[in-house]
Design an enzyme around this catalytic site. Structure first.
Site: not given
Ligand code: SF4
Length: 380
Positions: A40, A123, A141
């Site tokens: 991520e 996020y 996002d």
């Protein structure tokens, strides 16, 4: 009033599509929270296709949060080299050290706790908490914000102000609490593959029957054009200074604030009043103590970093006198050395092709004048 009708059928259609069409990306095959976290962070500013190779290599090099915490910053930056946005790598290592020191190596399990770690924005925290631990936290996002804005027919810029809040609320309501991780992946996948910024592929979109933007006849107009940030153009000049098959690099950051702590070609912004050769000679002298002369055709290069499009020219040093200033952050590197230090990808490409073209050999023939020896007549 922003709304998405029949949320249950939107969730079902989205997950059905995702189960059938999702890309087989390696981080989707693991349940290891550390590996998911690394993916991520890498995906924050880099496309999935590019991340694949780096993620696998990074995990081979640092297979656990303990291994990452033990590594030096140099080692981590070297493994990150080519991905860009190096502050991400520094903060990842910093967070790993905290997790080992304060949590015995276990990642926090909730988005609230994850948010307290360095480099962990909303996020990333929501992505790790939902994908690794099943928390119903909605990821928003740019891809998700665009798709949600279009579904609800919201014209405003979803990255700021009231529209940002509305989009976040809608994304939360849309989240499927039974499969939060898959739902988040599906929304991101939809934005990346189907609900594209300029030309959304509405004909193959699983949500077209419930999408307000497509009903307007011009879905690409959503969200507002104001959400796109303009590009800034920059020009720069860099020095290719070689000696005995090695190249001179300096450690630091780019004048513009990126690449802090990486090894760079000495350089500066181009000047409208000074010749590139004179400006580079002054820059190299100031930083390294070497007195260089640059001549020959500039080698053009370009790259994009953050919002900047950089047009550059590299000049080769054909004559130099020393000695090299003995200070940290100034050193010679052979082609072999370059694999183990962090050099930004655009400079690494330039250096590699310069070595391949025999640039280092040409410089090797360049004279290294003894101190006090007369200067070349060609010097300007
Ligand atoms: S129908 Fe078109 S605009 Fe609407 S979500 Fe799907 S791809 Fe995006």
């Amino acid at each position: 009033v922003a709304r998405i009708t029949d949320i249950g059928s939107v969730r079902a259609a989205l997950l059905e599509w995702y189960d059938a069409a999702r890309r087989d990306l390696p981080w989707r095959r693991t349940g290891d929270p550390y590996a998911i976290w690394v993916s991520e962070v890498m995906l924050q500013q880099t496309q999935a296709e590019r991340v694949e190779h780096y993620w696998t290599a990074f995990l081979d090099r640092f297979p656990s949060v303990e291994a990452l915490a033990r590594a030096s910053e140099d080692e981590v930056l070297a493994a990150w080299s080519g991905l860009g946005y190096y502050a991400r790598a520094r903060r990842l290592r910093e967070a790993a050290r905290i997790i080992v020191r304060e949590r015995d190596g276990s990642l926090p399990r909730t988005s609230d706790e994850l948010l307290a770690l360095p480099g962990m924005g909303e996020y990333t925290a929501a992505a790790v908490a939902s994908l690794a631990f099943g928390e119903p936290a909605a990821v928003v996002d740019a891809n998700v914000a665009r798709a949600v804005s279009r579904l609800a027919g919201l014209p405003g810029d979803p990255s700021r102000g009231a529209a940002k809040k509305v989009v976040r609320d809608l994304a939360r309501r849309l989240l499927d609490p039974r499969r939060p991780g898959d739902h988040n992946q599906a929304m991101m996948e939809l934005g990346a593959l189907v609900c594209l910024p300029r030309r959304p592929l509405c004909a193959v979109c699983p949500l077209r029957a419930r999408c307000r933007a497509v009903r307007s006849g011009a879905p690409e107009r959503f969200p507002g054009a104001g959400s796109r940030l303009g590009r800034l153009d920059v020009t720069e000049i860099v020095a290719l200074v070689g000696r005995r098959g090695r190249i001179l690099l300096v450690r630091g950051g780019h004048d513009r604030g990126w690449w802090e702590g990486l090894w760079l070609l000495p350089g500066s912004a181009a000047s409208p009043t000074e010749s590139p050769a004179a400006r580079l000679a002054a820059t190299v002298e100031r930083r390294t103590g070497l007195d260089c002369r640059f001549e020959g055709e500039p080698i053009p290069f370009s790259y994009t970093v953050t919002r900047h499009r950089v047009e550059g020219a590299a000049l080769e040093a054909t004559d130099m006198s020393g000695p090299l200033r003995r200070v940290p952050g100034v050193a010679w590197f052979s082609p072999c050395d370059l694999g183990s230090v962090a050099v930004p990808a655009p400079y690494a490409r330039l250096i590699r092709s310069w070595f391949e073209r025999g640039g280092a050999a040409a410089t090797r023939r360049g004279r290294i004048r003894r101190r006090g020896a007369p200067r070349s007549r060609r010097r300007s």
